[in-house]
Write an enzyme that holds these catalytic residues in place. Structure first.
Site: not given
Ligand code: MG
Ligand code: NAI
Length: 334
Positions: A125, A227
């Site tokens: 990210y 995540d």
């Molecule tokens: Mg999420």
């Protein structure tokens, strides 16, 4: 000095669950003071920014922040940036914490009590991307210092739990990036002789979360893996209406329910406030009130056991009724 809590309700059911959490906090810790600030899609539509500078100031000056949820624009919206992502960047909230524990509801498996510690500032990210018509590249940035600080955080948290950390990576394939993460993790582990450290490849970890979730205490991993695994884990213990999280930096901490603004039920008074209560409990532990945090968690569990549940859990209670029941259960405990 009395701690200052910044409340960012945001959009949709954020406006319902954060006021509910405030009522609980006010009864539990009458010495807290609150500042309210604005963020989110409606703020963007009014002011052209989803995170006004006065909100950034309020977060910076508070001892901790409780964030509700925000709606994202459905179509293109020039200049819009997600306020939670913005807060993570501005305050370098590098640690994302997601406690995942069995709940007294039918949809929850039993015997689970883990904490997923996700690196929240680098990895895939990084936002460093380029593409042409035929080829696209995203840079996966892993640094030694970024890896060390997240693993140190995980080790410190494990010392308060069952002293077991599982390092999740894919270093057999991603030799450079995951290799560095793994190397840094194992080096930091040397500083914690009392913590049992093991490692798992991310695909095996995804499977083990389903087959033997009770075998985990603390998991630490990079941004994208964390995540995915943390959403997977939430599904084991009753889902979105119950799941809290925290975004922690060196001097700022923002706690939030995992769920979004739930436009399908917003305004109906039936949002489940338990995830926001869980976020409030994490906040209390963070500001040095572990006893109050545990009172709140015990009260939340008693209310779920008593059957006062919102429709997402198959019940027919309103947000207010669950809040009242939680206040009642807390008063018996205080
Ligand atoms: Mg999420
Ligand atoms: P969502 O989490 O808002 O809702 C998914 C489903 O779960 C919906 O059916 C909703 O009614 C239900 N749900 C969620 N929280 C609940 C609660 N506390 N009580 C009862 N039911 C609950 O995710 P969705 O629908 O994908 O996104 C809605 C909006 O929220 C979008 O604009 C999205 O971008 C935003 N969002 C914001 C997040 C944040 O602020 N951190 C996180 C996820 C989504």
């Amino acid at each position: 000095m009395s701690p200052v809590i910044c409340l960012l309700e945001g959009d949709g059911i954020g406006r319902e669950v954060i006021p509910a959490a405030r009522r609980v906090l006010e009864v539990l810790c009458p010495d807290l003071s609150f500042v309210q600030a604005e963020a989110g899609w409606e703020t963007f539509q009014r002011e052209g920014t989803a995170l006004p500078e006065r909100t950034v100031d309020a977060v910076a000056h508070a001892d901790a922040t409780l964030f509700g949820a925000v709606s994202s624009p459905l179509g293109p919206a020039e200049g819009y940036r997600s306020p939670i992502v913005d807060l993570r960047r501005r305050f370098d909230l590098y640690a994302n914490l997601r406690p995942v524990a069995s709940q007294p509801v039918a949809d929850s498996r039993t015997g689970i009590d883990m904490l997923i510690v996700r690196e929240n500032s680098e990895g895939l990210y990084s936002g460093i991307e380029r593409r042409d018509a035929e080829r696209a590249v995203t840079e996966r940035v892993i640094t030694r210092s970024g890896s060390e600080r997240i693993v140190r955080r995980a080790m410190d948290l494990a010392m308060e739990r069952r002293q077991h950390v599982t390092v999740v990576h894919k270093a057999n394939v991603l030799r450079a990036t995951c290799g560095l993460f793994r190397e840094a993790a194992l080096a930091v582990a040397q500083e914690y002789p009392r913590v049992r450290v093991d490692e798992l490849l991310v695909d095996a970890a995804a499977m083990r979360l389903i087959t033997a979730p009770e075998s985990f205490d603390v998991l630490v991993t990079t941004n994208l893996f964390g995540d995915i695994l943390s959403d997977e884990a939430v599904a084991l213990v009753g889902g979105l209406g119950l799941a809290p999280s925290g975004n922690i930096g060196e001097s700022v901490a923002v706690f939030e329910p995992v769920h979004g603004s739930a436009p399908d039920i917003a305004g109906k008074g039936i949002a489940n406030p338990v995830a926001a209560f869980g976020a409030a409990a994490m906040l209390l532990a963070h500001i040095g009130r572990p006893h109050d945090a545990s009172v709140l968690r015990t009260a939340m569990a008693r209310v779920l056991e008593s059957g006062a549940r919102t429709p997402d859990l198959g019940g027919d209670a309103t947000t207010d009724e669950v809040t009242e029941a939680t206040l009642g259960a807390m008063e018996e405990l205080i």
